[in-house]
Structure formats: structure tokens, C-alpha cells
Design a protein around this motif. Structure first.
Motif: not given
Length: 269
Positions: A140-161
Motif C-alpha cells: 500500500l505504501a507503493v500505491r500511496r506513492e502512485h496515488c500522490a504522483a497521479l493526483m499531482h499530475s491532475c491538481a495543484f495547491g490546496p486542491l492537490f492537498a
């Protein structure tokens, strides 16, 4: 009435479902993306998801197929690419896979079904109990890293957080155990309107407006030495009464003075 020239197919009760991307789960994931993530992006002023976002329709390998599907009546579906009709959506999905694979946009590589564990698709939640024993924090730690990278490519700032907190931070075995036990809801009320985060932002917004209004109402008070309009009105009334009392006293004193100054002549016999 159905077009007589159209071909009705799909009578086989068990069509081949050996497709590389699950269309039913992709539909669930797509619905969550559209009703929550895209809504959040629009409300944050970013508009639609950027083409670089893996969750964007630009990268969805099945988006073109879904857009070309037409439901005629009941269980009858029609392919918008060739006009054929089918007895169920399931058979139309297979037709799209076999006959119109080239309809997907060039460069589209995202199978949204692959992200169902991040998005907590309903079908994935139903199967979660079967895989609970195999849950490992390392995976799941690997999936969390994948998820963070995916969301970072879709949003930024408060929305990404917010997206990272809601979808990525929950990729833990303990969270999944709570889902299985029914202690938490995979998609709590308000999720399709922006989620709990938007509710929190709305509460903060109302509080901010209240503070501004209080500040605006407090300006006259500050400019008048801390006296509110009610206090000022009372002071004016007190001043008027004091003036009238003083004026009345003045008249009494003037009358007494005139009486002392004017003494009627005394008559002596």
C-alpha cells in the motif's frame, strides 16, 4: 421503432469477457472522477482536468466507446459507430472491444478500472473482504506513492492537498479494515457534491463572511470611541433631558432674581 436494417446481436448468454480493461469498473471510476474530482477542480477555478492528468477523458482508453453508446429502450443498446443494436450493454461493450478498438484517442493509455482501489469503486469495496487477509502495508505504501504522483499530475495547491488526503492517505490496511467492518463509508454523504472537504470549506466560508460582517458593523463603533449607535442615541436623549432641566433651572433662577431685585415700595403710616 428499431431500425429494421440494423443488426440485433448478442444472443449468447455468456460472451467472452477477456478484455484488457474492465468496462463496468471503468464506468464506476469514471462516475467518481466526474462527480467528485472534476467538480472539485471546477469549483477551485481550474476547470476540466488537464490533458496530462491520467484521469482526464483525453487519456481514458474507453471514453470514446462510452460516448458512442446509445440506449434505445429497455435493454436495447445501439453502437453509434456502426449502427448495430444489442440486447444488453454487456454485449455492446464486447462489440466495441472487438470491432472498434481503433476508436480510442491516440496516446490514451489510462484504464480507469486500474485506479478503483484509489477511488474506492463500489465493486472494489464489495470484493475488499476477500483480499483483506492479503493486505500488506508495504504494497500500500507503493500505491500511496502512485496515488500522490497521479493526483499531482491532475491538481495543484490546496486542491492537490485535498485529493491526496482523501484518496491517497487512506491507502492503509487499517482503513480497509474499517471499510470491511462498516465503521466508515467509502463515499460519505456529500461526496458527489464535492465531498467533505467542500463542506468544510463552505463552513469556513460562512464563518469568514460572518467575521467580515462583524468587522463592518464594528467600524462605526471604533470610529465613535467604542460607542454603538444605541449608546449614541441614549446619550443624545440624556443630553436633551439635561438641557431641558438646565433650561428649566435657569428660568427658575431668573424668576427668583427678578423677585429679589424688585421689591414693592413699603408704605408707612
Amino acid at each position: 421503432p428499431p431500425n429494421k436494417s440494423a443488426t440485433m446481436v448478442g444472443s449468447s448468454p455468456h460472451p467472452d469477457e477477456n478484455t484488457p480493461c474492465s468496462r463496468p469498473e471503468s464506468r464506476e471510476a469514471r462516475r467518481i472522477v466526474q462527480t467528485h474530482i472534476v467538480t472539485l477542480s471546477e469549483e477551485a477555478g481550474h476547470g476540466e482536468l488537464a490533458p496530462s492528468c491520467p484521469l482526464s477523458p483525453h487519456n481514458d482508453v474507453l471514453a470514446a466507446h462510452e460516448a458512442a453508446k446509445r440506449r434505445l429502450s429497455g435493454a436495447v443498446w445501439k453502437c453509434g459507430l456502426c449502427g448495430k443494436q444489442f440486447r444488453s450493454e454487456r454485449h455492446l461493450d464486447l462489440h466495441m472491444h472487438r470491432k472498434h478498438a481503433d476508436a480510442s484517442p491516440a496516446g490514451a493509455t489510462s484504464c480507469l478500472a486500474d485506479e478503483c482501489d484509489l477511488l474506492r469503486c463500489p465493486s472494489w469495496v464489495k470484493r475488499l473482504g476477500d483480499a483483506a487477509a492479503a493486505c500488506t502495508e508495504g504494497a500500500l505504501a507503493v500505491r500511496r506513492e502512485h496515488c500522490a504522483a497521479l493526483m499531482h499530475s491532475c491538481a495543484f495547491g490546496p486542491l492537490f492537498a485535498q485529493l491526496e488526503h482523501e484518496y491517497c492517505a487512506n491507502l492503509t490496511c487499517s482503513y480497509r479494515q474499517q471499510l470491511i467492518a462498516g465503521h466508515i463509508d467509502a463515499h460519505p454523504p456529500g461526496h458527489t457534491r464535492g465531498g467533505l472537504g467542500l463542506l468544510a470549506f463552505g463552513v469556513l466560508g460562512v464563518a469568514a463572511v460572518a467575521v467580515v460582517c462583524c468587522a463592518c458593523l464594528g467600524i462605526p463603533e471604533a470610529q465613535n470611541g467604542g460607542r454603538t449607535p444605541t449608546h449614541q442615541s441614549k446619550e443624545r436623549s440624556d443630553s436633551a433631558r439635561a438641557f431641558r432641566a438646565a433650561e428649566s433651572g435657569s428660568v427658575v433662577r431668573q424668576t427668583a432674581t427678578r423677585q429679589r431685585l424688585y421689591q414693592p415700595p413699603r408704605h408707612t403710616d
